[in-house]
Motif scaffolding. Structure first.
Motif, short mmCIF file in Angstrom:
data_model
loop_
_atom_site.label_atom_id
_atom_site.label_comp_id
_atom_site.label_asym_id
_atom_site.label_seq_id
_atom_site.Cartn_x
_atom_site.Cartn_y
_atom_site.Cartn_z
N MET A 1 -19.91 -76.35 -52.92
CA MET A 1 -20.76 -76.68 -51.77
C MET A 1 -20.23 -75.98 -50.52
O MET A 1 -19.05 -76.00 -50.25
N SER A 2 -21.15 -75.38 -49.78
CA SER A 2 -20.74 -74.66 -48.59
C SER A 2 -20.21 -75.62 -47.53
O SER A 2 -20.70 -76.73 -47.34
N MET A 3 -19.15 -75.17 -46.83
CA MET A 3 -18.59 -75.95 -45.73
C MET A 3 -19.05 -75.42 -44.37
O MET A 3 -18.62 -75.91 -43.33
N LEU A 4 -19.91 -74.41 -44.38
CA LEU A 4 -20.39 -73.85 -43.12
C LEU A 4 -21.36 -74.79 -42.43
O LEU A 4 -22.10 -75.53 -43.08
N LYS A 5 -21.36 -74.74 -41.10
CA LYS A 5 -22.23 -75.61 -40.31
C LYS A 5 -23.19 -74.73 -39.50
O LYS A 5 -22.76 -73.75 -38.88
N PHE A 6 -24.45 -75.11 -39.52
CA PHE A 6 -25.47 -74.31 -38.85
C PHE A 6 -26.16 -75.11 -37.75
O PHE A 6 -26.41 -76.31 -37.89
N ALA A 7 -26.45 -74.43 -36.66
CA ALA A 7 -27.16 -75.03 -35.53
C ALA A 7 -28.43 -74.22 -35.25
O ALA A 7 -28.47 -73.00 -35.46
N ALA A 8 -29.45 -74.89 -34.77
CA ALA A 8 -30.71 -74.24 -34.43
C ALA A 8 -30.76 -73.93 -32.94
O ALA A 8 -30.52 -74.82 -32.12
N ASN A 9 -31.03 -72.68 -32.61
CA ASN A 9 -31.20 -72.31 -31.21
C ASN A 9 -32.64 -72.64 -30.81
O ASN A 9 -33.58 -71.98 -31.25
N LEU A 10 -32.80 -73.65 -29.98
CA LEU A 10 -34.14 -74.14 -29.64
C LEU A 10 -34.86 -73.24 -28.63
O LEU A 10 -36.04 -73.47 -28.36
N SER A 11 -34.18 -72.25 -28.10
CA SER A 11 -34.86 -71.30 -27.22
C SER A 11 -35.66 -70.28 -28.00
O SER A 11 -36.65 -69.73 -27.49
N LEU A 12 -35.24 -70.02 -29.26
CA LEU A 12 -35.92 -69.01 -30.07
C LEU A 12 -36.60 -69.58 -31.31
O LEU A 12 -37.55 -68.98 -31.82
N LEU A 13 -36.12 -70.71 -31.82
CA LEU A 13 -36.74 -71.32 -32.99
C LEU A 13 -37.72 -72.43 -32.57
O LEU A 13 -37.59 -72.99 -31.49
N PHE A 14 -38.67 -72.69 -33.44
CA PHE A 14 -39.65 -73.76 -33.24
C PHE A 14 -40.46 -73.58 -31.97
O PHE A 14 -40.92 -74.54 -31.36
N THR A 15 -40.66 -72.33 -31.56
CA THR A 15 -41.37 -72.07 -30.30
C THR A 15 -42.87 -72.29 -30.43
O THR A 15 -43.60 -72.12 -29.44
N GLU A 16 -43.33 -72.68 -31.62
CA GLU A 16 -44.72 -73.11 -31.78
C GLU A 16 -44.97 -74.40 -30.99
O GLU A 16 -46.13 -74.78 -30.77
N ARG A 17 -43.88 -75.04 -30.56
CA ARG A 17 -43.95 -76.32 -29.86
C ARG A 17 -43.32 -76.20 -28.47
O ARG A 17 -42.47 -75.34 -28.25
N PRO A 18 -43.67 -77.10 -27.55
CA PRO A 18 -42.94 -77.16 -26.27
C PRO A 18 -41.47 -77.49 -26.54
O PRO A 18 -41.14 -78.13 -27.55
#
Length: 272
Positions: A1-18
């Motif tokens: 199992m991967s031990m890497l941790k990922f975060a979402a940049n909300l300035s570029l992802l999910f921009t279909e939404r406010p």
């Protein structure tokens, strides 16, 4: 199992939404951490409410970078703008303390045409010393990022080595390189060797593929090898998805399933 941790940049992802609605979308997609380039269009209270409601950590924000619409990409190297930089730094630290953000990113800015190289270097050094000391006092880590000059011509810090030398020469406390894989693939390549050789000097990693700045698997970077190398060296921080999705954000997250925990994978599959 991967031990890497990922975060979402909300300035570029999910921009279909406010922006206010992107926190819920990130949680639904399996993320437990997010970052925002410039969160200052919302209030700290609004952001805290979303973080609490969706059990998210905000891991990084940027120090205000001047007039973005006018092409400014940071104030730290601009002579005559020191007061404005210091005010932005104060604001960023206040927000970071309020929202329990552990890292602040400082953008050096574009080399001004009406200043000498010596003036610019002296201005940047003074501002970075101020930022590093203020961050140290607040228990925050200062990130300094190198950015490619193809996308932002004239950006002052554009190679890893420039940032690392500044941190060393200025003896900056609580400061580290923010390593953006996209920018550094364009400027210097040798991603894995740079990450391995400077493991103790890199405080945050952001990813996007080249060309296009889209999700992993759309370009030339071998992210499987990159992630394996980060796993093997025990990289403890977050890897932030700071890319421009080719389509809807959720539709482009399939590559991530291999590297998520089973619980995160289940959430990702439900959101797709």
């Amino acid at each position: 199992m991967s031990m890497l941790k990922f975060a979402a940049n909300l300035s570029l992802l999910f921009t279909e939404r406010p922006l206010i609605d992107r926190f819920a979308a990130a949680r639904a997609a399996g993320f437990d951490a997010v970052e925002i380039q410039f969160p200052y269009t919302l209030s700290p209270e609004q952001i805290k409410q979303e973080l609490d409601a969706h059990e998210l950590n905000l891991v990084l924000i940027n120090i205000p970078a001047g007039d973005w619409e006018a092409g400014e990409r940071g104030l730290a190297c601009l002579p005559g703008r020191e007061t404005e930089f210091a005010a932005g730094l104060d604001q960023a630290i206040e927000w970071a303390c309020s929202l329990k953000v552990g890292k602040l990113n400082c953008l050096a800015g574009v080399m001004p045409q009406d200043a000498t190289a010596e003036q610019v270097a002296r201005t940047l050094a003074g501002n970075l010393k101020l930022a590093a000391e203020r961050c140290r006092q607040a228990g925050i880590e200062l990130m300094i990022e190198a950015i490619n000059t193809r996308d932002i011509p004239g950006f002052y810090l554009h190679h890893s080595e420039q940032v690392l030398k500044l941190i060393s020469q200025l003896e900056l406390p609580a400061a580290a390189l923010q390593y953006d894989v996209y920018h550094m693939q364009i400027m210097e390549g040798n991603l894995i060797s740079t990450l391995q050789q400077n493991a103790d000097k890199i405080g945050h990693i952001q990813i996007a593929d080249v060309p296009g700045r889209h999700e992993p698997g759309t370009g030339e970077i071998n992210f499987t090898n990159l992630f394996k190398a980060l796993e093997s060296q025990g990289y403890p921080g977050y890897i932030s998805l700071e890319y421009i999705p080719q389509g809807q954000t959720e539709a482009g997250l399939g590559w991530l399933a291999t590297w998520m925990t089973q619980d995160e994978r289940n959430e990702l599959e439900c959101s797709s």
